[in-house]
Write an enzyme that holds these catalytic residues in place. Structure first.
Site, PDB file in Angstrom:
ATOM      1  N   LYS A   2       1.425  10.440   5.273  1.00  0.00           N
ATOM      2  CA  LYS A   2       1.599   9.847   6.368  1.00  0.00           C
ATOM      3  C   LYS A   2       2.043   8.791   5.541  1.00  0.00           C
ATOM      4  O   LYS A   2       3.303   7.897   6.221  1.00  0.00           O
ATOM      5  CB  LYS A   2       0.356   9.813   7.085  1.00  0.00           C
ATOM      6  CG  LYS A   2       0.454   8.387   8.663  1.00  0.00           C
ATOM      7  CD  LYS A   2       0.029   6.974   7.531  1.00  0.00           C
ATOM      8  CE  LYS A   2      -1.591   7.315   7.473  1.00  0.00           C
ATOM      9  NZ  LYS A   2      -1.976   5.795   6.641  1.00  0.00           N
ATOM     10  N   LYS A  56       0.924  -1.243   0.185  1.00  0.00           N
ATOM     11  CA  LYS A  56      -0.134  -0.054  -0.110  1.00  0.00           C
ATOM     12  C   LYS A  56       1.245   1.025   0.072  1.00  0.00           C
ATOM     13  O   LYS A  56       0.823   1.702  -0.765  1.00  0.00           O
ATOM     14  CB  LYS A  56      -1.265   0.349   1.094  1.00  0.00           C
ATOM     15  CG  LYS A  56      -1.865   0.746   1.674  1.00  0.00           C
ATOM     16  CD  LYS A  56      -2.526   1.548   0.395  1.00  0.00           C
ATOM     17  CE  LYS A  56      -3.348   3.057   0.889  1.00  0.00           C
ATOM     18  NZ  LYS A  56      -4.929   3.396  -0.141  1.00  0.00           N
TER      19      LYS A  56
HETATM   20  P1  NDP Z   1     -11.208  10.405   7.935  1.00  0.00           P
HETATM   21  O1  NDP Z   1     -10.018  11.274   8.886  1.00  0.00           O
HETATM   22  O2  NDP Z   1     -12.040  10.246   7.248  1.00  0.00           O
HETATM   23  O3  NDP Z   1     -11.476   9.425   9.177  1.00  0.00           O
HETATM   24  C1  NDP Z   1     -10.596   8.560  10.496  1.00  0.00           C
HETATM   25  C2  NDP Z   1     -11.224   7.726  11.677  1.00  0.00           C
HETATM   26  O4  NDP Z   1     -10.865   7.480  12.297  1.00  0.00           O
HETATM   27  C3  NDP Z   1     -12.465   8.030  12.162  1.00  0.00           C
HETATM   28  O5  NDP Z   1     -13.391   7.201  12.421  1.00  0.00           O
HETATM   29  C4  NDP Z   1     -12.272   8.845  13.666  1.00  0.00           C
HETATM   30  O6  NDP Z   1     -13.106   8.926  14.635  1.00  0.00           O
HETATM   31  C5  NDP Z   1     -10.255   7.567  13.802  1.00  0.00           C
HETATM   32  N1  NDP Z   1      -9.703   8.722  14.625  1.00  0.00           N
HETATM   33  C6  NDP Z   1      -8.837   9.154  14.695  1.00  0.00           C
HETATM   34  N2  NDP Z   1      -8.473   9.519  15.549  1.00  0.00           N
HETATM   35  C7  NDP Z   1      -8.036   8.614  16.294  1.00  0.00           C
HETATM   36  C8  NDP Z   1      -7.491   8.116  17.697  1.00  0.00           C
HETATM   37  N3  NDP Z   1      -6.957   8.449  18.077  1.00  0.00           N
HETATM   38  N4  NDP Z   1      -8.629   6.677  17.920  1.00  0.00           N
HETATM   39  C9  NDP Z   1      -9.571   6.496  18.133  1.00  0.00           C
HETATM   40  N5  NDP Z   1      -9.822   6.336  16.533  1.00  0.00           N
HETATM   41  C10 NDP Z   1      -9.283   7.752  15.922  1.00  0.00           C
HETATM   42  O7  NDP Z   1     -10.073   9.222   7.375  1.00  0.00           O
HETATM   43  P2  NDP Z   1     -10.440   7.420   6.241  1.00  0.00           P
HETATM   44  O8  NDP Z   1     -11.638   6.800   7.031  1.00  0.00           O
HETATM   45  O9  NDP Z   1     -10.427   9.107   4.820  1.00  0.00           O
HETATM   46  O10 NDP Z   1      -9.350   6.594   6.216  1.00  0.00           O
HETATM   47  C11 NDP Z   1      -9.109   5.948   7.091  1.00  0.00           C
HETATM   48  C12 NDP Z   1      -7.408   4.824   7.240  1.00  0.00           C
HETATM   49  O11 NDP Z   1      -8.085   4.612   5.409  1.00  0.00           O
HETATM   50  C13 NDP Z   1      -6.246   5.332   7.040  1.00  0.00           C
HETATM   51  O12 NDP Z   1      -5.042   5.144   7.314  1.00  0.00           O
HETATM   52  C14 NDP Z   1      -6.694   6.059   5.445  1.00  0.00           C
HETATM   53  O13 NDP Z   1      -5.128   6.567   4.923  1.00  0.00           O
HETATM   54  C15 NDP Z   1      -6.546   5.085   4.386  1.00  0.00           C
HETATM   55  N6  NDP Z   1      -7.525   5.616   3.239  1.00  0.00           N
HETATM   56  C16 NDP Z   1      -8.306   5.901   2.955  1.00  0.00           C
HETATM   57  C17 NDP Z   1      -9.091   6.223   1.432  1.00  0.00           C
HETATM   58  C18 NDP Z   1      -9.695   7.160   1.598  1.00  0.00           C
HETATM   59  O14 NDP Z   1     -10.101   7.786   0.105  1.00  0.00           O
HETATM   60  N7  NDP Z   1     -10.384   8.664   2.732  1.00  0.00           N
HETATM   61  C19 NDP Z   1      -8.657   5.534   0.502  1.00  0.00           C
HETATM   62  C20 NDP Z   1      -7.972   4.417   1.153  1.00  0.00           C
HETATM   63  C21 NDP Z   1      -7.391   4.303   2.177  1.00  0.00           C
HETATM   64  P3  NDP Z   1     -14.018  10.088  14.467  1.00  0.00           P
HETATM   65  O15 NDP Z   1     -14.830   9.857  13.697  1.00  0.00           O
HETATM   66  O16 NDP Z   1     -13.675  10.496  15.954  1.00  0.00           O
HETATM   67  O17 NDP Z   1     -13.161  11.955  14.488  1.00  0.00           O
END
Ligand code: NDP
Length: 304
Positions: free
Chosen positions: A249, A180
């Protein structure tokens, strides 16, 4: 009905979990999110479906209790590791024989540490990052690259199949995250180099739309030229679906992985520096494609 727990209802986690919650699916589903309101809203949207088998948990341990498969989708491996311990942590709820499937785009070293901690407890671990963006998650067509034990991979395949299309076992624990990270480095290099090229063409008097049309029928085309730039840059829409902070990241993970492997990597190391600088300039909420705005500002011309 096997039970699945899904933790992390972010931009991509939410549509992934929605496939698991879909009526007619084969799973009971517990969801947990740090901001509890999102988990409550998710459950409310699925109220009455599956005979109450979709519910939200107050803590990670509650979500994991009784789950055969626990899926995490958080920003980095650091947040996944931090969810394991304490009375509310995953390990207080996960049973021997269950599996933690981490769909975070995480780092191989932390995943190996997590797997080593779970193994003596009889809990399996797979790193299973996804690609295809929010649109791919909504369509259930994500690419999923999985690292870990092959038998474990076969066991969770039907679960991953609910939101994935191309699902590949790529090696031992950490291998999914390594693949990835390299994919993300390619994405970043494509965005930056295409941004530079199109700004130069715009300054030279060539329409970026026409240039993209030509490139997309030529050997330099990429997902950036075929999809991202036409839909997001030419239109100036720049929708926020995948944070620049997360791509920064990912590049840090890729650059470290290449250094660990002692591979000379001037392009990927430079891409990591450029995207970090863009992240600092554009802030936490910017989308990854908005990086183009930094190139445009530096050049004094826009791609439109
Ligand atoms: P978001 O920033 O939209 O969501 C992050 C999620 O993680 C939220 O549910 C957030 O909770 C939670 N979170 C953040 N910090 C903490 C913590 N300290 N403890 C517990 N939960 C936490 O990110 P994405 O959904 O976009 O991405 C998630 C993963 O998927 C990442 O690793 C990203 O690189 C990967 N990804 C994303 C893609 C995309 O198109 N968006 C595509 C492919 C991979 P809260 O709602 O409370 O903030």
């Amino acid at each position: 009905m096997p039970n699945v727990a899904f933790l992390g209802l972010g931009a991509i986690g939410t549509p992934m979990a929605q496939h698991l919650a879909a009526p007619g699916g084969d799973y009971g589903l517990a969801v947990w999110n740090r901001s509890a309101a999102k988990a409550a809203a998710f459950t409310a949207n699925h109220k009455g479906k599956k005979g109450g088998k979709v519910w939200h948990a107050a803590t990670p341990s509650d979500a994991a209790r009784g789950a055969d498969v626990v899926i995490t989708c958080l920003p980095t491996s650091r947040e996944v590791a931090a969810l394991l311990d304490g009375p509310d942590g995953l390990l207080a709820g996960m049973a021997t024989g269950s599996v933690l499937v981490d769909c975070t785009s995480g780092d191989p070293a932390t995943s190996k540490e997590i797997a080593a901690r779970l193994s003596p407890l009889g809990i399996g671990f797979l790193d299973a990052p996804v690609s295809g963006g929010v649109a791919g998650a909504e369509a259930g067509t994500l690419t999923i690259m999985v690292g870990g034990d092959t038998a474990l991979f076969q066991r969770v395949l039907p679960v991953l199949d609910t939101f994935g299309e191309k699902i590949m076992h790529v090696g031992p624990v950490g291998a999914g995250h390594a693949v990835k990270a390299v994919n993300q480095a390619m994405l970043a290099v494509h965005i930056w180099s295409l941004g530079e090229g199109l700004v130069a063409l715009a300054r030279a008097g060539v329409s970026p739309a026409i240039a993209l049309d030509v490139i997309n029928a030529s050997s330099g085309r990429s997902n950036s030229s075929m999809n991202l730039f036409p839909a997001r840059v030419l239109t100036r829409a720049f929708p926020r679906t995948f944070k620049l902070a997360l791509l920064d990241k990912d590049l840090g993970i890729a650059a470290q992985m290449l250094r660990d492997q002692k591979v000379p990597s001037p392009i990927i190391q430079l891409a990591a520096e450029l995207f970090s600088a863009a992240h600092r300039e554009l802030g936490e909420e910017a989308d990854h494609v908005e990086t183009v705005k930094v190139i445009e500002r530096q050049a004094g011309a826009e791609i439109k």
